[in-house]
Write a protein that holds these residues in place. Structure first.
Motif, short mmCIF file in Angstrom:
data_model
loop_
_atom_site.label_atom_id
_atom_site.label_comp_id
_atom_site.label_asym_id
_atom_site.label_seq_id
_atom_site.Cartn_x
_atom_site.Cartn_y
_atom_site.Cartn_z
N ALA A 43 0.81 -1.22 0.00
CA ALA A 43 0.00 0.00 0.00
C ALA A 43 0.84 1.27 0.00
CB ALA A 43 -0.93 0.01 1.21
N LYS A 44 2.13 1.16 0.29
CA LYS A 44 3.00 2.34 0.28
C LYS A 44 3.62 2.58 -1.09
CE LYS A 44 4.21 2.15 5.19
NZ LYS A 44 5.32 2.04 6.18
N THR A 45 3.97 1.51 -1.78
CA THR A 45 4.64 1.65 -3.08
C THR A 45 3.73 1.31 -4.25
OG1 THR A 45 5.41 -0.65 -3.13
CG2 THR A 45 6.82 0.97 -2.00
N TYR A 46 2.57 0.74 -3.97
CA TYR A 46 1.61 0.31 -4.98
C TYR A 46 2.16 -0.79 -5.88
CZ TYR A 46 -1.85 3.55 -3.41
OH TYR A 46 -2.78 4.18 -2.65
N ALA A 47 3.11 -1.54 -5.35
CA ALA A 47 3.58 -2.73 -6.05
C ALA A 47 2.50 -3.81 -5.99
CB ALA A 47 4.86 -3.24 -5.40
N ASN A 48 2.35 -4.57 -7.06
CA ASN A 48 1.36 -5.65 -7.15
C ASN A 48 -0.06 -5.14 -6.85
OD1 ASN A 48 3.34 -7.81 -7.63
ND2 ASN A 48 3.96 -7.37 -5.54
N ASP A 49 -0.39 -4.02 -7.45
CA ASP A 49 -1.66 -3.34 -7.19
C ASP A 49 -2.79 -3.95 -8.04
OD1 ASP A 49 -3.50 -1.51 -6.23
OD2 ASP A 49 -2.80 0.14 -7.50
N ILE A 50 -3.08 -5.21 -7.81
CA ILE A 50 -4.11 -5.89 -8.59
C ILE A 50 -5.03 -6.68 -7.67
CG2 ILE A 50 -2.68 -7.94 -9.05
CD1 ILE A 50 -4.09 -8.01 -11.86
N GLY A 51 -6.30 -6.69 -8.02
CA GLY A 51 -7.29 -7.44 -7.26
C GLY A 51 -8.41 -7.90 -8.17
N ALA A 52 -9.29 -8.72 -7.63
CA ALA A 52 -10.39 -9.26 -8.42
C ALA A 52 -11.64 -9.39 -7.56
CB ALA A 52 -10.02 -10.63 -9.00
N LEU A 53 -12.78 -9.16 -8.18
CA LEU A 53 -14.08 -9.33 -7.53
C LEU A 53 -14.87 -10.40 -8.25
CD1 LEU A 53 -15.23 -5.62 -6.99
CD2 LEU A 53 -14.49 -7.22 -5.22
N ARG A 54 -15.46 -11.31 -7.47
CA ARG A 54 -16.34 -12.32 -8.04
C ARG A 54 -17.78 -11.93 -7.75
NH1 ARG A 54 -16.15 -18.88 -6.96
NH2 ARG A 54 -17.47 -19.45 -8.73
N LEU A 55 -18.59 -11.83 -8.78
CA LEU A 55 -19.97 -11.40 -8.64
C LEU A 55 -20.84 -12.50 -8.06
CD1 LEU A 55 -20.39 -9.55 -12.06
CD2 LEU A 55 -19.62 -8.62 -9.86
N GLN A 56 -21.87 -12.10 -7.34
CA GLN A 56 -22.78 -13.06 -6.74
C GLN A 56 -23.52 -13.85 -7.81
OE1 GLN A 56 -26.11 -11.29 -4.78
NE2 GLN A 56 -26.71 -13.15 -3.70
N THR A 57 -23.85 -13.19 -8.92
CA THR A 57 -24.64 -13.81 -9.99
C THR A 57 -23.91 -13.70 -11.32
OG1 THR A 57 -26.66 -13.15 -8.84
CG2 THR A 57 -26.89 -13.79 -11.14
#
Length: 291
Positions: free
Chosen positions: A133-147
């Motif tokens: 969170a300080k350097t923004y390294a590996n700044d990737i995420g994913a959301l899985r939708l309910q439907t």
């Protein structure tokens, strides 16, 4: 070789953390604390997350069908890219620390209801385990939708880079970036409408001249064209796409950070999607094309 590939996918899969289960995402009323900015002065101004689009053009419904509008804990706004019927990619700093995620697809308005648009809640949120969170390294995420969402003329998944493009830099390519961020330095509110801007991909060496050690091989950078530029607040996670040889758009970046107050001519940094193809495949199950 096949054994090595399997081992690689297994190791990448282990480098993720599940933020919340679906049960804990429902009916959350707490407000999201402000995402902390990177406070290091690099000589060009303070580096800050969540770029905005300045001078961008309004988008018509169906023009960018993979665009996702994310609202975290009922307040903060980010963007994302639909990559399958139930998975949205975005930046880790949009997800980290949040408890609920509403995802609107098929829309071009942040404030008004629209026909052909749908809103779903996420049942799972994944942040890269090595996100910093300080350097923004590996700044990737994913959301899985309910439907599972149905693909229409207004909602469709963007194409991921193929495995054969894993080492492609896209340097010099004209790209399209989109989001709901602020439209000027003086504005404090996200845009009411979805905006897009044409940008050009630049080399990481050039980008490093502005952001120094924040730029890693897993970043991709751009500069604005024709007075249009992403910069600050609300566009984080916004998709950066380029057209391939078949005129199909390919997701090459997710907006990560830019320069404070977006001085003219300075670049914007994105997550380089090709650096995380194995992570994406392992954590979402989305199939990657061989070419």
């Amino acid at each position: 070789m096949k054994v090595l590939v399997v081992l690689s996918v297994f190791l990448v899969a282990s480098q993720a953390k599940v933020v919340q289960s679906w049960a804990s995402l429902q009916h959350v009323n707490s407000n999201l604390a402000s995402i902390s900015a990177i406070s290091h002065d690099n000589g060009e101004g303070v580096v800050a997350p969540a770029p905005r689009i300045v001078g961008g053009a309004a988008v018509a419904q169906g023009q960018i069908p993979w665009q996702a509008l994310l609202v975290m804990d009922g307040s903060s706004v980010c963007s994302g890219a639909l990559v399958s019927s139930d998975w949205v990619l975005t930046t880790a700093h949009c997800l980290d620390g949040s408890r609920s995620f509403a995802v609107t697809l098929g829309a071009t308005s942040r404030t008004a209801g629209q026909a052909n648009a749908v809103t779903e809640y996420a049942k799972e949120a994944i942040v890269h385990a090595s996100f910093n969170a300080k350097t923004y390294a590996n700044d990737i995420g994913a959301l899985r939708l309910q439907t599972l969402v149905d693909f229409t003329d207004y909602i469709d998944a963007v194409q991921l880079p193929s495995l054969s493009q894993a080492s492609t830099t896209f340097e010099g390519a004209t790209a399209l970036v989109s989001g709901y961020g602020r439209t000027s330095s003086s504005s404090q509110a996200a845009s009411d409408v979805l905006l897009q801007a044409e940008v050009q991909v630049i080399s990481n060496a050039v980008c490093t001249q502005t952001f120094n050690t924040y730029i890693q091989s897993s970043n991709i950078c751009s500069v604005g064209l024709n007075g249009q530029t992403p910069c600050d607040h609300g566009d984080s996670g916004g998709p950066l796409v380029v057209a391939d040889d078949d005129s199909q758009y390919v997701l090459v970046g997710l907006m990560s950070f830019g320069a404070h107050n977006c001085p003219a001519g300075l670049p914007t940094a994105y997550v380089r999607v090709t650096s995380y193809l194995s992570w994406i495949s392992a954590n979402t199950g989305v199939a990657l094309g061989p070419r």
